[in-house]
Design an enzyme around this catalytic site. Structure first.
Site, PDB file in Angstrom:
ATOM      1  N   ASP A  28       0.836  -1.214   0.000  1.00  0.00           N
ATOM      2  CA  ASP A  28       0.000   0.000   0.000  1.00  0.00           C
ATOM      3  C   ASP A  28       0.867   1.259   0.000  1.00  0.00           C
ATOM      4  O   ASP A  28       1.991   1.251   0.506  1.00  0.00           O
ATOM      5  CB  ASP A  28      -0.905  -0.022   1.241  1.00  0.00           C
ATOM      6  CG  ASP A  28      -2.086   0.933   1.102  1.00  0.00           C
ATOM      7  OD1 ASP A  28      -2.349   1.407  -0.022  1.00  0.00           O
ATOM      8  OD2 ASP A  28      -2.738   1.197   2.125  1.00  0.00           O
ATOM      9  N   ASN A  76     -11.080  -2.525  -5.399  1.00  0.00           N
ATOM     10  CA  ASN A  76     -10.345  -1.537  -6.205  1.00  0.00           C
ATOM     11  C   ASN A  76     -11.074  -1.194  -7.509  1.00  0.00           C
ATOM     12  O   ASN A  76     -10.707  -0.228  -8.193  1.00  0.00           O
ATOM     13  CB  ASN A  76      -8.910  -1.999  -6.493  1.00  0.00           C
ATOM     14  CG  ASN A  76      -7.995  -1.958  -5.285  1.00  0.00           C
ATOM     15  OD1 ASN A  76      -7.070  -2.763  -5.153  1.00  0.00           O
ATOM     16  ND2 ASN A  76      -8.215  -1.005  -4.381  1.00  0.00           N
TER      17      ASN A  76
HETATM   18  C1  IPE Z   1      -5.543  -2.747  -0.339  1.00  0.00           C
HETATM   19  O1  IPE Z   1      -5.189  -1.413  -0.444  1.00  0.00           O
HETATM   20  C2  IPE Z   1      -5.524  -3.403  -1.690  1.00  0.00           C
HETATM   21  C3  IPE Z   1      -4.212  -3.572  -2.320  1.00  0.00           C
HETATM   22  C4  IPE Z   1      -3.060  -3.242  -1.805  1.00  0.00           C
HETATM   23  C5  IPE Z   1      -4.254  -4.184  -3.614  1.00  0.00           C
HETATM   24  P1  IPE Z   1      -6.270  -0.245  -0.614  1.00  0.00           P
HETATM   25  O2  IPE Z   1      -5.482   1.001  -0.700  1.00  0.00           O
HETATM   26  O3  IPE Z   1      -7.184  -0.555  -1.727  1.00  0.00           O
HETATM   27  O4  IPE Z   1      -7.070  -0.343   0.749  1.00  0.00           O
HETATM   28  P2  IPE Z   1      -7.956   0.744   1.512  1.00  0.00           P
HETATM   29  O5  IPE Z   1      -9.021   1.201   0.559  1.00  0.00           O
HETATM   30  O6  IPE Z   1      -7.048   1.870   1.887  1.00  0.00           O
HETATM   31  O7  IPE Z   1      -8.491   0.026   2.715  1.00  0.00           O
HETATM   32  C1  IPE Z   2      -1.512   0.273  -3.359  1.00  0.00           C
HETATM   33  O1  IPE Z   2      -1.318   1.640  -3.431  1.00  0.00           O
HETATM   34  C2  IPE Z   2      -1.745  -0.345  -4.724  1.00  0.00           C
HETATM   35  C3  IPE Z   2      -3.129  -0.768  -4.946  1.00  0.00           C
HETATM   36  C4  IPE Z   2      -4.117  -0.673  -4.126  1.00  0.00           C
HETATM   37  C5  IPE Z   2      -3.398  -1.355  -6.236  1.00  0.00           C
HETATM   38  P1  IPE Z   2      -2.546   2.648  -3.434  1.00  0.00           P
HETATM   39  O2  IPE Z   2      -2.923   2.920  -4.847  1.00  0.00           O
HETATM   40  O3  IPE Z   2      -3.646   2.173  -2.571  1.00  0.00           O
HETATM   41  O4  IPE Z   2      -1.856   3.932  -2.801  1.00  0.00           O
HETATM   42  P2  IPE Z   2      -2.476   4.925  -1.749  1.00  0.00           P
HETATM   43  O5  IPE Z   2      -2.976   4.106  -0.605  1.00  0.00           O
HETATM   44  O6  IPE Z   2      -3.570   5.655  -2.442  1.00  0.00           O
HETATM   45  O7  IPE Z   2      -1.329   5.801  -1.359  1.00  0.00           O
HETATM   46 MG    MG Z   3      -4.083   2.387  -0.615  1.00  0.00          MG
END
Ligand code: IPE
Ligand code: IPE
Ligand code: MG
Length: 250
Positions: A28, A76
């Site tokens: 993340d 997502n």
């Molecule tokens: C979890 O991260 C999913 C992945 C890393 C693929 P998100 O960024 O989607 O999770 P939330 O929405 O902050 O809980």
């Molecule tokens: C994790 O990074 C990757 C996926 C969830 C696919 P994020 O895209 O959630 O990055 P933040 O949490 O917005 O910084």
């Molecule tokens: Mg995230």
């Protein structure tokens, strides 16, 4: 038959000495990494692939057997279409660039998740990864893609219900091991260690069933900054924990 309590305790002792067999990571913070640099979110995702390459290497060298990474969740789909297609393109690119090398190095790739909503070429890529590396045994890279823990449990319950309706099992005979065998993660051991990067402290629907007794380590680094040193720190924290599995410990 061995006493289940004793075997769980001895399993915990072995894990404490040997380090985690299965590490799962919620990768993340890509978006925030990019934003902090004035870059588009997709640049953070691209840099995240570099972190994944480093971490696969580190886990292999550090004796981890299974690495399971969360790369796209069933939630997502709520992101803008342009970001979703950038994430899908990255899977395409990763496989195009790395599959041949990983296959040669003995890495078995599994892609865990729902096939629903994925374009046919992505499904072909997923199948290719799984079939061409299926005999490898040096290391297991499990990519949770279009994965949700609740969706996985729902699918497992449907499979169990179908088995009941075919008369293959009585409802009261359904137990934890039967349901485990219906999950997408059926051939994986439960994760010993779950790491989440970027300072967020939640599960976000990852591996809900398997993480029943997983040690969780939250780290401040955003995923694109994650490296071997971060992995070593997480393993040190893991080794300092005492796993009790509901018992009273040593
Ligand atoms: C979890 O991260 C999913 C992945 C890393 C693929 P998100 O960024 O989607 O999770 P939330 O929405 O902050 O809980
Ligand atoms: C994790 O990074 C990757 C996926 C969830 C696919 P994020 O895209 O959630 O990055 P933040 O949490 O917005 O910084
Ligand atoms: Mg995230």
């Amino acid at each position: 038959m061995s006493d289940p309590a004793t075997s769980i305790e001895s399993q915990a002792r072995v894990i404490e000495v040997a380090g985690p067999r299965h590490v799962a990571i919620i990768m993340d913070g890509n978006g925030r990494w990019a934003k902090a640099r004035g870059l588009p979110r997709a640049a953070g995702h691209r840099e995240g692939v570099e972190a994944l390459r480093r971490v696969v290497e580190a886990c292999r060298e550090l004796g981890v057997e299974h690495l399971t990474v969360f790369s796209f969740s069933t939630e997502n789909w709520r992101r803008p279409p342009s970001e979703i297609s950038a994430l899908f393109d990255l899977l395409r690119l990763y496989v195009a660039r790395d599959l041949a090398r990983l296959r040669q190095e003995g890495v078995r790739i599994r892609i865990i998740g729902s096939r629903e909503g994925l374009e046919p070429d992505l499904l072909r890529i997923i199948d290719e990864c799984v079939t061409t590396t299926g005999h490898n045994t040096a290391f297991n890279l499990n990519i949770a893609f279009n994965y949700g823990g609740r969706a996985e449990i729902v699918e497992a319950v449907r499979a169990a219900a179908r088995a009941v309706s075919r008369g293959e099992i009585a409802p009261d005979a359904i137990d934890e091991s039967f349901l485990s065998a219906c999950l997408w993660t059926r051939d994986l051991p439960d994760p010993d260690l779950l790491i989440r990067t970027s300072g967020e402290q939640r599960i976000s629907n990852f591996l809900l069933w398997g993480c029943a007794y997983t040690e969780i380590v939250f780290m401040e680094e955003r995923w694109p900054d994650f490296d071997r040193g971060c992995m070593e720190r997480a393993l040190d924290v893991f080794r300092s924990r005492q796993r009790r599995f509901g018992g009273v410990g040593a």
